[in-house]
Motif scaffolding. Structure first.
Motif, PDB file in Angstrom:
ATOM      1  N   LEU A   1       0.833  -1.201   0.000  1.00 33.13           N
ATOM      2  CA  LEU A   1       0.000   0.000   0.000  1.00 33.13           C
ATOM      3  C   LEU A   1       0.870   1.255   0.000  1.00 33.13           C
ATOM      4  O   LEU A   1       0.582   2.221   0.702  1.00 33.13           O
ATOM      5  N   SER A   2       1.926   1.256  -0.777  1.00 35.43           N
ATOM      6  CA  SER A   2       2.819   2.413  -0.787  1.00 35.43           C
ATOM      7  C   SER A   2       2.317   3.514  -1.715  1.00 35.43           C
ATOM      8  O   SER A   2       2.552   4.693  -1.475  1.00 35.43           O
ATOM      9  N   ALA A   3       1.622   3.163  -2.805  1.00 33.99           N
ATOM     10  CA  ALA A   3       1.117   4.171  -3.747  1.00 33.99           C
ATOM     11  C   ALA A   3      -0.083   4.884  -3.136  1.00 33.99           C
ATOM     12  O   ALA A   3      -0.923   4.273  -2.476  1.00 33.99           O
ATOM     13  N   ARG A   4      -0.171   6.186  -3.367  1.00 30.71           N
ATOM     14  CA  ARG A   4      -1.288   6.950  -2.835  1.00 30.71           C
ATOM     15  C   ARG A   4      -1.523   8.183  -3.696  1.00 30.71           C
ATOM     16  O   ARG A   4      -0.678   8.564  -4.511  1.00 30.71           O
ATOM     17  N   THR A   5      -2.684   8.820  -3.501  1.00 33.19           N
ATOM     18  CA  THR A   5      -2.982  10.070  -4.186  1.00 33.19           C
ATOM     19  C   THR A   5      -3.656  11.028  -3.217  1.00 33.19           C
ATOM     20  O   THR A   5      -4.361  10.605  -2.283  1.00 33.19           O
ATOM     21  N   PHE A   6      -3.441  12.305  -3.429  1.00 36.38           N
ATOM     22  CA  PHE A   6      -3.970  13.341  -2.540  1.00 36.38           C
ATOM     23  C   PHE A   6      -5.473  13.496  -2.766  1.00 36.38           C
ATOM     24  O   PHE A   6      -5.948  13.577  -3.898  1.00 36.38           O
ATOM     25  N   VAL A   7      -6.235  13.529  -1.678  1.00 32.70           N
ATOM     26  CA  VAL A   7      -7.686  13.715  -1.739  1.00 32.70           C
ATOM     27  C   VAL A   7      -8.081  15.135  -1.379  1.00 32.70           C
ATOM     28  O   VAL A   7      -8.913  15.758  -2.038  1.00 32.70           O
ATOM     29  N   GLY A   8      -7.482  15.687  -0.327  1.00 38.51           N
ATOM     30  CA  GLY A   8      -7.806  17.048   0.068  1.00 38.51           C
ATOM     31  C   GLY A   8      -7.237  17.368   1.436  1.00 38.51           C
ATOM     32  O   GLY A   8      -6.783  16.484   2.170  1.00 38.51           O
ATOM     33  N   SER A   9      -7.252  18.637   1.792  1.00 33.76           N
ATOM     34  CA  SER A   9      -6.821  19.096   3.112  1.00 33.76           C
ATOM     35  C   SER A   9      -8.056  19.284   3.976  1.00 33.76           C
ATOM     36  O   SER A   9      -8.936  20.084   3.636  1.00 33.76           O
ATOM     37  N   ILE A  10      -8.144  18.559   5.076  1.00 31.41           N
ATOM     38  CA  ILE A  10      -9.336  18.638   5.924  1.00 31.41           C
ATOM     39  C   ILE A  10      -9.008  19.065   7.346  1.00 31.41           C
ATOM     40  O   ILE A  10      -9.919  19.196   8.168  1.00 31.41           O
ATOM     41  N   GLY A  11      -7.727  19.302   7.650  1.00 30.95           N
ATOM     42  CA  GLY A  11      -7.354  19.727   8.988  1.00 30.95           C
ATOM     43  C   GLY A  11      -7.157  18.555   9.926  1.00 30.95           C
ATOM     44  O   GLY A  11      -7.396  17.390   9.578  1.00 30.95           O
ATOM     45  N   ALA A  12      -6.731  18.857  11.123  1.00 27.83           N
ATOM     46  CA  ALA A  12      -6.431  17.817  12.104  1.00 27.83           C
ATOM     47  C   ALA A  12      -7.710  17.154  12.599  1.00 27.83           C
ATOM     48  O   ALA A  12      -8.751  17.794  12.753  1.00 27.83           O
ATOM     49  N   ALA A  13      -7.633  15.858  12.841  1.00 24.21           N
ATOM     50  CA  ALA A  13      -8.753  15.095  13.394  1.00 24.21           C
ATOM     51  C   ALA A  13      -8.187  13.919  14.179  1.00 24.21           C
ATOM     52  O   ALA A  13      -7.186  13.325  13.783  1.00 24.21           O
ATOM     53  N   ARG A  14      -8.832  13.586  15.288  1.00 24.41           N
ATOM     54  CA  ARG A  14      -8.333  12.462  16.075  1.00 24.41           C
ATOM     55  C   ARG A  14      -9.028  11.156  15.718  1.00 24.41           C
ATOM     56  O   ARG A  14      -8.552  10.081  16.076  1.00 24.41           O
ATOM     57  N   LYS A  15     -10.138  11.217  14.980  1.00 24.57           N
ATOM     58  CA  LYS A  15     -10.809  10.027  14.459  1.00 24.57           C
ATOM     59  C   LYS A  15     -11.414  10.358  13.105  1.00 24.57           C
ATOM     60  O   LYS A  15     -11.904  11.475  12.882  1.00 24.57           O
ATOM     61  N   LEU A  16     -11.386   9.371  12.202  1.00 23.32           N
ATOM     62  CA  LEU A  16     -12.081   9.464  10.923  1.00 23.32           C
ATOM     63  C   LEU A  16     -13.070   8.313  10.839  1.00 23.32           C
ATOM     64  O   LEU A  16     -12.828   7.228  11.367  1.00 23.32           O
ATOM     65  N   SER A  17     -14.166   8.547  10.139  1.00 27.85           N
ATOM     66  CA  SER A  17     -15.095   7.465   9.850  1.00 27.85           C
ATOM     67  C   SER A  17     -15.623   7.660   8.435  1.00 27.85           C
ATOM     68  O   SER A  17     -16.004   8.774   8.051  1.00 27.85           O
ATOM     69  N   MET A  18     -15.610   6.587   7.645  1.00 26.39           N
ATOM     70  CA  MET A  18     -16.101   6.640   6.275  1.00 26.39           C
ATOM     71  C   MET A  18     -17.500   6.033   6.230  1.00 26.39           C
ATOM     72  O   MET A  18     -17.699   4.869   6.571  1.00 26.39           O
ATOM     73  N   VAL A  19     -18.488   6.818   5.812  1.00 28.96           N
ATOM     74  CA  VAL A  19     -19.876   6.381   5.801  1.00 28.96           C
ATOM     75  C   VAL A  19     -20.638   7.259   4.814  1.00 28.96           C
ATOM     76  O   VAL A  19     -20.250   8.406   4.557  1.00 28.96           O
ATOM     77  N   ASP A  20     -21.712   6.729   4.232  1.00 28.66           N
ATOM     78  CA  ASP A  20     -22.573   7.536   3.367  1.00 28.66           C
ATOM     79  C   ASP A  20     -23.499   8.352   4.258  1.00 28.66           C
ATOM     80  O   ASP A  20     -24.629   7.959   4.546  1.00 28.66           O
ATOM     81  N   TYR A  21     -23.023   9.505   4.692  1.00 28.05           N
ATOM     82  CA  TYR A  21     -23.758  10.302   5.678  1.00 28.05           C
ATOM     83  C   TYR A  21     -25.075  10.836   5.117  1.00 28.05           C
ATOM     84  O   TYR A  21     -26.114  10.796   5.784  1.00 28.05           O
ATOM     85  N   ASP A  22     -25.041  11.375   3.887  1.00 30.38           N
ATOM     86  CA  ASP A  22     -26.217  12.062   3.340  1.00 30.38           C
ATOM     87  C   ASP A  22     -27.086  11.170   2.466  1.00 30.38           C
ATOM     88  O   ASP A  22     -27.998  11.651   1.799  1.00 30.38           O
ATOM     89  N   ALA A  23     -26.820   9.856   2.432  1.00 27.39           N
ATOM     90  CA  ALA A  23     -27.642   8.881   1.711  1.00 27.39           C
ATOM     91  C   ALA A  23     -27.744   9.176   0.221  1.00 27.39           C
ATOM     92  O   ALA A  23     -28.783   8.953  -0.396  1.00 27.39           O
ATOM     93  N   ASP A  24     -26.634   9.686  -0.385  1.00 26.02           N
ATOM     94  CA  ASP A  24     -26.646   9.953  -1.825  1.00 26.02           C
ATOM     95  C   ASP A  24     -25.933   8.864  -2.622  1.00 26.02           C
ATOM     96  O   ASP A  24     -25.764   8.977  -3.825  1.00 26.02           O
ATOM     97  N   GLY A  25     -25.511   7.795  -1.953  1.00 25.58           N
ATOM     98  CA  GLY A  25     -24.848   6.706  -2.648  1.00 25.58           C
ATOM     99  C   GLY A  25     -23.340   6.795  -2.665  1.00 25.58           C
ATOM    100  O   GLY A  25     -22.680   5.845  -3.101  1.00 25.58           O
TER     101      GLY A  25
END
Length: 552
Positions: free
Chosen positions: A436-460
């Motif tokens: 998993l060495s290859a990567r690409t930049f997604v965006g700058s979102i600032g510091a966070a102590r936890k992340l969670s990936m989920v379809d929050y707004d139910a748009d798919g």
């Protein structure tokens, strides 16, 4: 794309075996790097052969924005969508057959076309097209697209209307969405599709129709639209003068998925042609360039009997206790769970444990971020237990904040998002058992102590929830590509300063329901439902939870 980040090694060729016991690892010069204390996660019983996938027998659904396709007779057509503005009436004789759901298509509100409001959905920050379709059959759809185009114009001509023209850029928008819903097996409209840059700023109406069939007859997609009042009105809307079509094929119950976007323009946009493949357009739709979201292989995972598996479904709660023992509580519906069951040990040195079907074989796996800096994968076994660990990354991972899930819309393999200490978010594509060495930049979102990936707004599309140090939660919405949406970042929760774990869950309150489990102070675990596209009131999940950390 960048490659700077945690180092990793390829899996040694003899380091791991598949379920039949034969070598399945690949790579060169690598060796397995186990954590200091290798977890004990041996199968409870001998491995059994994989089960074959059963034939789908779900009943017809007529609910708008259903999370999964409704079924119909073997040659039937199904469409599902939210209510639009009222279309022009059509004769009652054109009502569709009673056994086929008739849900209206999606119109763009005229007021948004005339004067876009300040809250209008912004286009992606990246103009990179959606990733190549994954889990789809790559047969040419040129003939099917031409058939749909010609049948629509023949029908318009029979009613005394001008034909619509074709635009390859608009077609790219339709094809991307067709691939997306087909690969996810979800019938839904693209919200605010008329604001996408590929819509080319229509000013005289916009609409979208969707249909699927259990055969590959593209002409009958149009016949079904003609037989449904709302869809028929869209085919005959005199304002529309440009269309684009997307056609996708799968080897599942629904063989063909069709999306047509209609737009009305005072001045035709550049690249508009008389027909697909016409002058200025050598193909019916532009081929997307390769991206880091592209899948390395195409998967249609089997449906396994997981009754004996360590993790039985996407709603199970997994925790790590103070001794490093891994515990699982299987979801039983209506926010209830079975008593905890030990499924492994030796995880005391884990910084985070993620439960996901990393290899899309139907059984749930463990992706573990170790405090020592390594990243490992334990592949789940349907008969119980897990395979020995494979090393996905050999150093540097302890400094990152991770989330695992289906970030890339057309790629069935889960991916990994990583936030570094400067607030930069990166996508690491799933390479199976590779590094998993290859990567690409997604965006700058600032510091966070936890992340969670989920379809929050139910748009798919999957989104990111970033838990800040002050206990606030900021929403960063995704498009299904490598980019984040270009919009103001909403704060969707506050007072979460005591939260130590966030676990996205599915099917806890019903089939395809979405929610979050939170590990909080005072030995409390809560469930927050997200099915409606926003956080509902929480409910506590009975424990005991003392001394347990929540897997993500």
């Amino acid at each position: 794309m960048g490659t700077t980040g945690p180092s990793s090694v390829a899996l040694g060729a003899s380091a791991i075996t598949d379920r039949a016991g034969s070598p399945s690892g690949a790579g060169s010069g690598g060796s397995l790097l186990a954590p200091a204390v290798e977890p004990d996660i041996r199968p409870a019983s001998p491995t059994e052969p994989l089960a074959t996938e059963p034939v789908a027998t779900e009943p017809v659904s007529t609910e708008p924005l259903a999370p999964a396709p409704a079924t119909s007779p073997s040659a039937g057509t199904v469409e599902d969508a939210p209510e639009p503005a009222a279309p022009a009436p059509v004769p009652a004789s054109e009502e569709p057959a009673a056994d086929v759901p008739s849900i209206p298509p999606l119109w763009a509100p005229d007021e948004e076309l005339a004067s876009p409001p300040a809250s209008r959905q912004a286009a992606p920050e990246s103009l990179v097209a959606a990733p190549a379709p994954e889990a789809l059959i790559p047969d040419s759809n040129a003939a099917a697209i031409l058939t749909v185009f010609n049948r629509i114009n023949e029908y318009r001509a029979s009613k005394g209307l001008n034909p619509v023209k074709y635009n390859a850029t608009v077609a790219g928008l339709a094809q991307e969405w067709s691939d997306s819903i087909a690969s996810r097996e979800v019938i839904e409209h693209r919200a605010s599709f008329w604001t996408d840059q590929r819509a080319l700023s229509p000013n005289n109406g916009a609409g979208e129709v969707i249909a699927i069939r259990t055969d590959r007859d593209a002409a009958l997609l149009v016949e079904w639209w003609k037989g449904s009042p709302g869809h028929n009105a869209m085919l005959l809307d005199p304002r529309f003068n440009v269309m684009g079509a997307g056609i996708s094929y799968t080897d599942r119950t629904y063989k063909i998925w069709g999306v047509v976007n209609f737009f009305g323009y005072t001045t035709l946009p550049a690249g508009t042609t008389d027909s697909p493949g016409g002058t200025g357009s050598s193909t019916p739709f532009p081929a997307p360039p390769p991206t880091m979201c592209d899948a390395p292989v195409r998967h249609m995972p089997p449906t396994l009997d997981l009754s004996a598996a360590a993790i039985k479904g996407p709603g199970d709660l997994v925790t790590v206790d103070s001794s490093g023992q891994l515990l699982a509580r299987a979801a039983t519906g209506a926010r209830t769970f079975e008593a905890s069951k030990a499924i492994g040990s030796g995880f005391a040195g884990a910084k985070e444990v993620f439960t996901t079907d990393w290899d899309r074989d139907g059984a749930y796996d463990l992706v573990t971020q170790w405090s020592s800096g390594t990243l490992t994968l334990h592949r789940g076994i349907a008969a119980g237990g897990f395979q020995p660990p494979a090393t996905l990354g050999s150093g540097g991972w302890e400094t990152l904040t991770l989330a695992v899930g289906g970030w890339c819309a057309n790629n069935r393999l889960p991916q990994l998002l990583a936030l570094d200490g400067t607030g930069n978010l990166y996508l690491y594509p799933n390479k199976g058992l590779g590094d998993l060495s290859a990567r690409t930049f997604v965006g700058s979102i600032g510091a966070a102590r936890k992340l969670s990936m989920v379809d929050y707004d139910a748009d798919g599309f999957q989104d990111i929830l970033a838990l800040r140090g002050d206990g606030s939660v900021q929403l960063h919405r995704g498009w299904g590509t490598t980019a984040l949406r270009a919009e103001a970042r909403a704060t969707v929760a506050t007072g979460w300063g005591d939260v130590t774990g966030i676990r996205p869950l599915r099917d806890v309150t019903g089939l395809n329901s979405t929610g979050l489990a939170l590990r909080r102070a005072s030995d409390v675990v809560q469930y927050w439902d997200l099915t409606s596209g926003s956080l509902a009131s929480p409910s506590n999940i009975p424990g005991p939870w003392a001394g347990q950390r929540l897997a993500q």
